[in-house]
Motif scaffolding. Structure first.
Motif, mmCIF file in Angstrom:
data_model
loop_
_atom_site.group_PDB
_atom_site.id
_atom_site.type_symbol
_atom_site.label_atom_id
_atom_site.label_comp_id
_atom_site.label_asym_id
_atom_site.label_seq_id
_atom_site.Cartn_x
_atom_site.Cartn_y
_atom_site.Cartn_z
ATOM 1 N N PRO A 179 15.825 24.934 -28.261
ATOM 2 C CA PRO A 179 17.026 24.449 -27.567
ATOM 3 C C PRO A 179 17.811 23.494 -28.464
ATOM 4 N N ASP A 180 19.056 23.825 -28.773
ATOM 5 C CA ASP A 180 19.826 23.025 -29.721
ATOM 6 C C ASP A 180 21.173 22.561 -29.184
ATOM 7 N N GLU A 181 21.339 22.576 -27.859
ATOM 8 C CA GLU A 181 22.605 22.120 -27.281
ATOM 9 C C GLU A 181 22.467 20.699 -26.752
ATOM 10 N N ALA A 182 23.537 20.159 -26.213
ATOM 11 C CA ALA A 182 23.554 18.785 -25.716
ATOM 12 C C ALA A 182 22.587 18.620 -24.548
ATOM 13 N N SER A 184 22.923 17.340 -21.699
ATOM 14 C CA SER A 184 23.520 17.666 -20.401
ATOM 15 C C SER A 184 23.440 19.153 -20.098
ATOM 16 N N ARG A 185 23.381 19.962 -21.161
ATOM 17 C CA ARG A 185 23.280 21.417 -20.959
ATOM 18 C C ARG A 185 21.974 21.782 -20.259
ATOM 19 N N TYR A 186 20.953 20.910 -20.409
ATOM 20 C CA TYR A 186 19.649 21.165 -19.802
ATOM 21 C C TYR A 186 19.419 20.257 -18.587
#
Length: 310
Positions: A179-182, A184-186
């Motif tokens: 997982p490499d997004e911000a 808040s995305r998770y």
């Protein structure tokens, strides 16, 4: 005191420092022998021709590279010797980089550089300047028959040489679904971030290597000691299947509840200091009775070589 792997020199620019390359780690693994359970005789490893089933003497063994399944190109000793670099007994620093430029996965195995007679001045000079500038030296070193990339870094009062992995030896992290997004995305809330930070602060402590021991090795050493005293074989108890964790069927985790519970209990990861290890962990604590001499078994057909000469 262990013997040096070689004695040579450490150089950068025009400065040449006589040094000895010494081991920087100690093997404390418990080593086991494989025995035949019918009479406790040691099992031998033999070099067996896969087609004839006959044992092959060392003089008839050659090295080969398998470029595809079942296809080989044979290398002569001269080919291998020609590929080996010259200058076995020197660590020549090629460049200096910031100490933090190398991520942990590049470091592989430590050694200690010990100054030769009347070489203390150059040794201390390099150690101090590396310490002051926050840099490490990047060099190459030949150990036995292979050339390695290495780093020379200060570890007071010594200079340490650490073998490095080449980039091609490392797996690209992009090969895995990370997982490499911000955050808040998770669906990680600011409150969860704050609670996690407080938890880490509550569990933080100074690094004390002596607080950590190889507990598996110590427990196994105690088991070996008991077996030696009882002179018998104890069968291990059957492992009971673990009960599935409550809520294991769902992928929804209440991070806030877990963080609050951890803070309330104020768990700390470093274990409490323990006493010295038992005598069973010392070298020579376990011995095996030498079996009676046996006749060499008849040659078998269709066998497969179990070990290649390195």
């Amino acid at each position: 005191m262990p013997r040096p792997l070689w004695s040579g020199s450490l150089s950068f620019g025009l400065l040449n420092i006589p040094v000895a390359l010494m081991p920087g780690e100690r093997n404390v693994d418990l080593h086991f022998r494989m025995l035949d359970s019918r009479n406790n005789a040691p099992i031998r490893y033999e070099r067996i021709n896969a087609e004839t089933g006959e044992e092959v003497p060392w003089k008839d063994i050659v090295r080969a590279f398998e470029y595809k399944k079942g296809s080989y190109v044979v290398l002569e000793e001269g080919d291998i010797e020609a590929a080996r670099p010259e200058g076995k007994e020197v660590v020549e620093i090629e460049a200096f980089v910031e100490a933090g430029a190398l991520s942990p996965e590049y470091y592989e195995r430590p050694y200690v550089l010990v100054p030769g007679k009347k070489a203390e001045k150059g040794y201390v000079l390099l150690r101090e300047i590396l310490e002051r500038t926050g840099r490490i030296g990047i060099a190459r070193v030949i150990i036995r028959t292979r050339e390695y990339l290495c780093a020379v870094l200060p570890r007071k009062p010594a200079l340490q040489l650490v073998l490095l992995r080449y980039p091609q030896e490392l797996v690209d992290i992009g090969d895995y679904p990370i997982p490499d997004e911000a955050p808040s995305r998770y669906r990680i809330s600011p409150r969860e971030m704050e609670m996690a930070e407080k938890l880490i602060e509550s569990m933080s402590t100074g690094w004390s290597p002596g607080d950590y021991r190889d507990e598996f090795r110590e427990r196994l050493g105690k088991t070996i000691e008991k077996r030696l005293k009882s002179k018998g074989v104890v069968k291990p108890a059957a492992l009971q299947p673990e009960e599935p964790a409550e809520g294991a069927a769902t992928n929804v985790v209440d991070f806030m509840a877990l963080l609050q519970k951890s803070l309330a209990e104020n768990r700390r990861t470093p274990p409490a200091k323990k006493g010295a290890g038992t005598a069973a962990t010392k070298k020579g604590s376990a011995t095996t009775k030498k079996p009676a001499a046996r006749k060499k078994p008849a040659k078998r057909g269709g066998g497969k070589a179990t070990r290649k000469r390195s």
